[in-house]
Design a protein around this motif. Structure first.
Motif, PDB file in Angstrom:
ATOM      1  N   MET A  74       0.802  -1.197   0.000  1.00 33.03           N
ATOM      2  CA  MET A  74       0.000   0.000   0.000  1.00 33.03           C
ATOM      3  C   MET A  74       0.845   1.261   0.000  1.00 33.03           C
ATOM      4  O   MET A  74       0.417   2.291  -0.451  1.00 33.03           O
ATOM      5  CB  MET A  74      -0.949   0.026   1.190  1.00 33.03           C
ATOM      6  N   ASP A  75       2.075   1.175   0.521  1.00 39.22           N
ATOM      7  CA  ASP A  75       2.941   2.348   0.532  1.00 39.22           C
ATOM      8  C   ASP A  75       3.214   2.833  -0.881  1.00 39.22           C
ATOM      9  O   ASP A  75       3.335   4.023  -1.116  1.00 39.22           O
ATOM     10  CB  ASP A  75       4.262   2.037   1.239  1.00 39.22           C
ATOM     11  N   SER A  76       3.342   1.911  -1.833  1.00 42.14           N
ATOM     12  CA  SER A  76       3.633   2.308  -3.208  1.00 42.14           C
ATOM     13  C   SER A  76       2.475   3.097  -3.810  1.00 42.14           C
ATOM     14  O   SER A  76       2.694   3.990  -4.618  1.00 42.14           O
ATOM     15  CB  SER A  76       3.955   1.087  -4.065  1.00 42.14           C
ATOM     16  N   VAL A  77       1.252   2.802  -3.432  1.00 36.30           N
ATOM     17  CA  VAL A  77       0.099   3.553  -3.929  1.00 36.30           C
ATOM     18  C   VAL A  77       0.113   4.970  -3.354  1.00 36.30           C
ATOM     19  O   VAL A  77      -0.205   5.934  -4.051  1.00 36.30           O
ATOM     20  CB  VAL A  77      -1.229   2.835  -3.573  1.00 36.30           C
ATOM     21  N   ALA A  78       0.515   5.117  -2.129  1.00 38.69           N
ATOM     22  CA  ALA A  78       0.552   6.435  -1.499  1.00 38.69           C
ATOM     23  C   ALA A  78       1.580   7.347  -2.177  1.00 38.69           C
ATOM     24  O   ALA A  78       1.426   8.565  -2.159  1.00 38.69           O
ATOM     25  CB  ALA A  78       0.876   6.298  -0.013  1.00 38.69           C
ATOM     26  N   ASN A  79       2.590   6.769  -2.789  1.00 40.72           N
ATOM     27  CA  ASN A  79       3.635   7.553  -3.443  1.00 40.72           C
ATOM     28  C   ASN A  79       3.303   7.940  -4.878  1.00 40.72           C
ATOM     29  O   ASN A  79       4.083   8.628  -5.524  1.00 40.72           O
ATOM     30  CB  ASN A  79       4.961   6.791  -3.423  1.00 40.72           C
ATOM     31  N   LEU A  80       2.164   7.500  -5.400  1.00 40.50           N
ATOM     32  CA  LEU A  80       1.786   7.818  -6.777  1.00 40.50           C
ATOM     33  C   LEU A  80       1.281   9.251  -6.889  1.00 40.50           C
ATOM     34  O   LEU A  80       0.695   9.788  -5.946  1.00 40.50           O
ATOM     35  CB  LEU A  80       0.681   6.869  -7.259  1.00 40.50           C
ATOM     36  N   THR A  81       1.489   9.848  -8.051  1.00 41.33           N
ATOM     37  CA  THR A  81       0.942  11.179  -8.306  1.00 41.33           C
ATOM     38  C   THR A  81      -0.552  11.051  -8.570  1.00 41.33           C
ATOM     39  O   THR A  81      -1.066   9.950  -8.782  1.00 41.33           O
ATOM     40  CB  THR A  81       1.612  11.819  -9.538  1.00 41.33           C
ATOM     41  N   GLY A  82      -1.234  12.179  -8.598  1.00 40.95           N
ATOM     42  CA  GLY A  82      -2.667  12.175  -8.875  1.00 40.95           C
ATOM     43  C   GLY A  82      -2.978  11.564 -10.224  1.00 40.95           C
ATOM     44  O   GLY A  82      -3.919  10.781 -10.370  1.00 40.95           O
ATOM     45  N   ALA A  83      -2.162  11.894 -11.227  1.00 37.09           N
ATOM     46  CA  ALA A  83      -2.371  11.346 -12.573  1.00 37.09           C
ATOM     47  C   ALA A  83      -2.154   9.842 -12.579  1.00 37.09           C
ATOM     48  O   ALA A  83      -2.900   9.095 -13.226  1.00 37.09           O
ATOM     49  CB  ALA A  83      -1.441  12.022 -13.573  1.00 37.09           C
ATOM     50  N   GLN A  84      -1.141   9.371 -11.865  1.00 38.21           N
ATOM     51  CA  GLN A  84      -0.864   7.938 -11.804  1.00 38.21           C
ATOM     52  C   GLN A  84      -1.992   7.191 -11.089  1.00 38.21           C
ATOM     53  O   GLN A  84      -2.376   6.098 -11.490  1.00 38.21           O
ATOM     54  CB  GLN A  84       0.474   7.687 -11.106  1.00 38.21           C
ATOM     55  N   LYS A  85      -2.517   7.807 -10.027  1.00 35.01           N
ATOM     56  CA  LYS A  85      -3.643   7.191  -9.322  1.00 35.01           C
ATOM     57  C   LYS A  85      -4.862   7.112 -10.222  1.00 35.01           C
ATOM     58  O   LYS A  85      -5.573   6.111 -10.239  1.00 35.01           O
ATOM     59  CB  LYS A  85      -3.979   7.973  -8.045  1.00 35.01           C
ATOM     60  N   GLY A  86      -5.107   8.166 -11.007  1.00 33.31           N
ATOM     61  CA  GLY A  86      -6.223   8.165 -11.945  1.00 33.31           C
ATOM     62  C   GLY A  86      -6.065   7.087 -12.998  1.00 33.31           C
ATOM     63  O   GLY A  86      -7.026   6.391 -13.344  1.00 33.31           O
ATOM     64  N   GLU A  87      -4.838   6.934 -13.488  1.00 32.63           N
ATOM     65  CA  GLU A  87      -4.564   5.903 -14.493  1.00 32.63           C
ATOM     66  C   GLU A  87      -4.761   4.507 -13.902  1.00 32.63           C
ATOM     67  O   GLU A  87      -5.340   3.625 -14.542  1.00 32.63           O
ATOM     68  CB  GLU A  87      -3.127   6.057 -15.004  1.00 32.63           C
ATOM     69  N   LEU A  88      -4.316   4.325 -12.678  1.00 28.37           N
ATOM     70  CA  LEU A  88      -4.489   3.048 -11.990  1.00 28.37           C
ATOM     71  C   LEU A  88      -5.975   2.739 -11.803  1.00 28.37           C
ATOM     72  O   LEU A  88      -6.424   1.608 -12.047  1.00 28.37           O
ATOM     73  CB  LEU A  88      -3.767   3.061 -10.647  1.00 28.37           C
ATOM     74  N   MET A  89      -6.748   3.739 -11.404  1.00 30.77           N
ATOM     75  CA  MET A  89      -8.191   3.554 -11.232  1.00 30.77           C
ATOM     76  C   MET A  89      -8.856   3.183 -12.555  1.00 30.77           C
ATOM     77  O   MET A  89      -9.738   2.322 -12.592  1.00 30.77           O
ATOM     78  CB  MET A  89      -8.828   4.820 -10.644  1.00 30.77           C
ATOM     79  N   ASP A  90      -8.433   3.835 -13.647  1.00 32.97           N
ATOM     80  CA  ASP A  90      -8.985   3.502 -14.962  1.00 32.97           C
ATOM     81  C   ASP A  90      -8.683   2.060 -15.331  1.00 32.97           C
ATOM     82  O   ASP A  90      -9.548   1.357 -15.865  1.00 32.97           O
ATOM     83  CB  ASP A  90      -8.434   4.445 -16.037  1.00 32.97           C
ATOM     84  N   GLN A  91      -7.475   1.597 -15.037  1.00 34.99           N
ATOM     85  CA  GLN A  91      -7.110   0.215 -15.333  1.00 34.99           C
ATOM     86  C   GLN A  91      -7.956  -0.766 -14.513  1.00 34.99           C
ATOM     87  O   GLN A  91      -8.409  -1.783 -15.021  1.00 34.99           O
ATOM     88  CB  GLN A  91      -5.623  -0.018 -15.064  1.00 34.99           C
ATOM     89  N   VAL A  92      -8.157  -0.445 -13.249  1.00 39.07           N
ATOM     90  CA  VAL A  92      -8.973  -1.308 -12.383  1.00 39.07           C
ATOM     91  C   VAL A  92     -10.415  -1.347 -12.896  1.00 39.07           C
ATOM     92  O   VAL A  92     -11.028  -2.419 -12.966  1.00 39.07           O
ATOM     93  CB  VAL A  92      -8.915  -0.829 -10.915  1.00 39.07           C
ATOM     94  N   LYS A  93     -10.947  -0.192 -13.292  1.00 38.00           N
ATOM     95  CA  LYS A  93     -12.309  -0.139 -13.822  1.00 38.00           C
ATOM     96  C   LYS A  93     -12.429  -0.980 -15.089  1.00 38.00           C
ATOM     97  O   LYS A  93     -13.432  -1.678 -15.283  1.00 38.00           O
ATOM     98  CB  LYS A  93     -12.721   1.305 -14.107  1.00 38.00           C
TER      99      LYS A  93
END
Length: 88
Positions: free
Chosen positions: A1-20
């Motif tokens: 989970m620490d690696s997710v906390a270190n992501l930028t907003g854009a990276q988090k958005g991209e990750l969410m899109d992939q999960v969706k």
């Protein structure tokens, strides 16, 4: 989970899109599997090398009804989630 906390907003958005996208693919696979299973069980009494015209018609109608039901439930569920988000 620490690696997710270190992501930028854009990276988090991209990750969410992939999960969706992965969830959408899994839902589509589940839909096809259940629809095939239920319509086969309902319409095919004696499996063979081909379907007769009544079996073809039954499968087509069954799949149409299943898709209509799936879409109705999905829309209703989506609207319920929206309402609950609005009420929070």
């Amino acid at each position: 989970m620490d690696s997710v906390a270190n992501l930028t907003g854009a990276q988090k958005g991209e990750l969410m899109d992939q999960v969706k996208q992965q969830i959408a693919v899994a839902n589509a696979q589940e839909l096809l599997t259940k629809m095939t299973e239920k319509c086969f069980k309902k319409c095919i009494s004696k499996p063979g090398t081909s379907l007769d015209s009544s079996e073809q018609k039954c499968v087509a109608m069954c799949m149409d009804r299943y898709m209509d039901s799936w879409n109705l439930v999905s829309r209703t569920y989506g609207m319920r989630i929206q309402r609950e988000r609005t009420n929070m």
